[in-house]
Design a protein around this motif. Sequence first.
Motif, short mmCIF file in Angstrom:
data_model
loop_
_atom_site.label_atom_id
_atom_site.label_comp_id
_atom_site.label_asym_id
_atom_site.label_seq_id
_atom_site.Cartn_x
_atom_site.Cartn_y
_atom_site.Cartn_z
N GLY A 94 -116.58 21.33 -54.97
CA GLY A 94 -117.23 21.13 -56.26
C GLY A 94 -116.73 21.98 -57.40
N CYS A 95 -115.62 22.72 -57.23
CA CYS A 95 -115.10 23.54 -58.32
C CYS A 95 -114.48 22.67 -59.42
N LEU A 96 -114.56 23.15 -60.64
CA LEU A 96 -113.96 22.44 -61.77
C LEU A 96 -112.47 22.18 -61.52
N ALA A 97 -111.77 23.16 -60.97
CA ALA A 97 -110.33 23.00 -60.73
C ALA A 97 -110.04 21.89 -59.73
N ALA A 98 -110.98 21.63 -58.84
CA ALA A 98 -110.76 20.60 -57.82
C ALA A 98 -110.82 19.19 -58.40
N VAL A 99 -111.39 19.05 -59.62
CA VAL A 99 -111.52 17.71 -60.20
C VAL A 99 -110.84 17.56 -61.56
N ALA A 100 -110.47 18.69 -62.20
CA ALA A 100 -109.98 18.57 -63.58
C ALA A 100 -108.70 19.35 -63.86
N SER A 101 -108.10 19.99 -62.88
CA SER A 101 -106.86 20.73 -63.11
C SER A 101 -105.67 19.79 -63.08
N GLY A 102 -104.50 20.31 -63.42
CA GLY A 102 -103.28 19.53 -63.31
C GLY A 102 -103.01 19.11 -61.89
N HIS B 89 -97.32 7.75 -69.93
CA HIS B 89 -97.78 7.00 -68.76
C HIS B 89 -99.28 6.69 -68.91
N PRO B 90 -99.68 5.42 -68.86
CA PRO B 90 -101.08 5.07 -69.17
C PRO B 90 -102.09 5.65 -68.19
N GLU B 91 -101.79 5.61 -66.90
CA GLU B 91 -102.77 6.12 -65.93
C GLU B 91 -102.91 7.63 -66.04
N ALA B 92 -101.79 8.33 -66.25
CA ALA B 92 -101.84 9.77 -66.44
C ALA B 92 -102.63 10.11 -67.71
N THR B 93 -102.44 9.33 -68.74
CA THR B 93 -103.16 9.56 -70.00
C THR B 93 -104.66 9.41 -69.81
N GLY B 94 -105.07 8.37 -69.10
CA GLY B 94 -106.50 8.16 -68.86
C GLY B 94 -107.12 9.26 -68.02
N LEU B 95 -106.42 9.68 -66.97
CA LEU B 95 -106.94 10.74 -66.11
C LEU B 95 -106.98 12.08 -66.83
N ALA B 96 -105.99 12.34 -67.69
CA ALA B 96 -105.99 13.60 -68.43
C ALA B 96 -107.18 13.66 -69.39
N ARG B 97 -107.48 12.53 -70.03
CA ARG B 97 -108.63 12.51 -70.93
C ARG B 97 -109.93 12.71 -70.16
N GLU B 98 -110.03 12.10 -68.99
CA GLU B 98 -111.22 12.29 -68.16
C GLU B 98 -111.35 13.75 -67.73
N ALA B 99 -110.21 14.36 -67.35
CA ALA B 99 -110.23 15.77 -66.98
C ALA B 99 -110.66 16.63 -68.16
N GLY B 100 -110.19 16.30 -69.35
CA GLY B 100 -110.58 17.04 -70.54
C GLY B 100 -112.08 16.98 -70.79
N ARG B 101 -112.69 15.83 -70.54
CA ARG B 101 -114.13 15.71 -70.71
C ARG B 101 -114.87 16.62 -69.74
N ARG B 102 -114.39 16.70 -68.52
CA ARG B 102 -115.05 17.57 -67.53
C ARG B 102 -114.91 19.04 -67.90
N VAL B 103 -113.73 19.41 -68.38
CA VAL B 103 -113.54 20.79 -68.81
C VAL B 103 -114.36 21.06 -70.08
N GLY B 104 -114.41 20.10 -70.99
CA GLY B 104 -115.19 20.26 -72.21
C GLY B 104 -116.66 20.48 -71.94
N ASP B 105 -117.18 19.85 -70.90
CA ASP B 105 -118.58 20.03 -70.52
C ASP B 105 -118.84 21.48 -70.15
N VAL B 106 -117.92 22.07 -69.36
CA VAL B 106 -118.06 23.48 -68.98
C VAL B 106 -117.86 24.39 -70.19
#
Length: 402
Positions: free
Chosen positions: A266-274, A302-319
Amino acid sequence: MAGRSASQASAGELLELVRSGRATTRGALQQVTGLSRATVGQRLERLFRAGWLREGAGGPVDSPLGGRPSITLEFDDAHAVVCAADLDTRHARAAVLTLSGEILAEHGGTLVIEDGPEPVLGELGRWFAELLEKAGRGAQEVCGIGLAVPGPVDCETGRVIQPPIMPGWDGYDICGRLARAFTEHTGAGEVPVLVDNDANLMAYGEQRTGYPDCSAFVLVKVSTGIGAGVVVDGSLYRGIDGGAGDIGHIRVPEGADALCRCGSYGCLAAVASGGAVARRLAEAGVPAASGADVRDLLAAGHPEATGLAREAGRRVGDVLATVVTLLNPGVLMIAGDLAGTPFVTGVRELLYQRALPRSTARLDVVTSRLGERAGLVGAGALVVEHLYAPERVEERLRALGV
């Protein structure tokens, strides 16, 4: 000078006044310290003999009666150099820098941190020798070495403490080994080595060079892992034993089933890191094994990388909404492999949605100015601030016999 009598103001404190720009003439030093002209002259003479001070151009004439302009005093940043290195999980950068942070020579290449400290630090010693030759500087001119590592560091000992992504490094004598490697490859005598967390040193370098007036500065590095560096009133905030800023191991609800490299779920790095984004891309059939691979895919659009990076940013932004509410920084800098538009857009979305308006009203959310050099600049600055601190100046002057 508060709390000290005038007669106690040392040569080191005079040097600090000159370096900081608070007093840059003999007259100004007398006024600030209360020392006599003769005493200021004696203490400055020690700094001149050490080669640490030089005379600059004449300043303006302050007296309405005219007269000769005051000669300014300057810290001589050419009398020595610093070696610095920044380790990531599979890559490293090293450089030779002036005492003011200018990079004279630089090298980047593959160094796998999982190979362990012996070979990695030995190779850095070889890199330093080659860089000094490239810069045209002698090994005897090196006053210290700074090293940034991707793990929590006890700054008193320079040893990493239970680093999740540095197997084999826990408690290892990094300072001693790197000092020996430098001597082995250059033939120079032992030099001091300072070690700190990479996000800390990136924050230190960025704040000092780009935001010196920001009294509360936060940098978040998102690469293979996630970490933060905090600079308050010009000084790094490390916590009790170097653990401050380790936000990658804050638990988040979305990661309940995600196993982190620290061994917890459940760590942030496990779901939102590079690293986490790279794993999700690999599962989708896109070749990616690290944050650096994700960076390259993002650069290619790359479209899929772009989408996942934005999702990761949202998770980091929440923290980060909690971080911003707690620290109330003036600048929040996003750095590392994922620090592009998709990720930063995601951070902004959740940060401004979840944080109180008062916490973000005067907040600037920015990306790195120094890029891959931030850790090097910060590591160099750490060495300089350590070696030229007033109390250490006295020790070093006595050792030089001046």
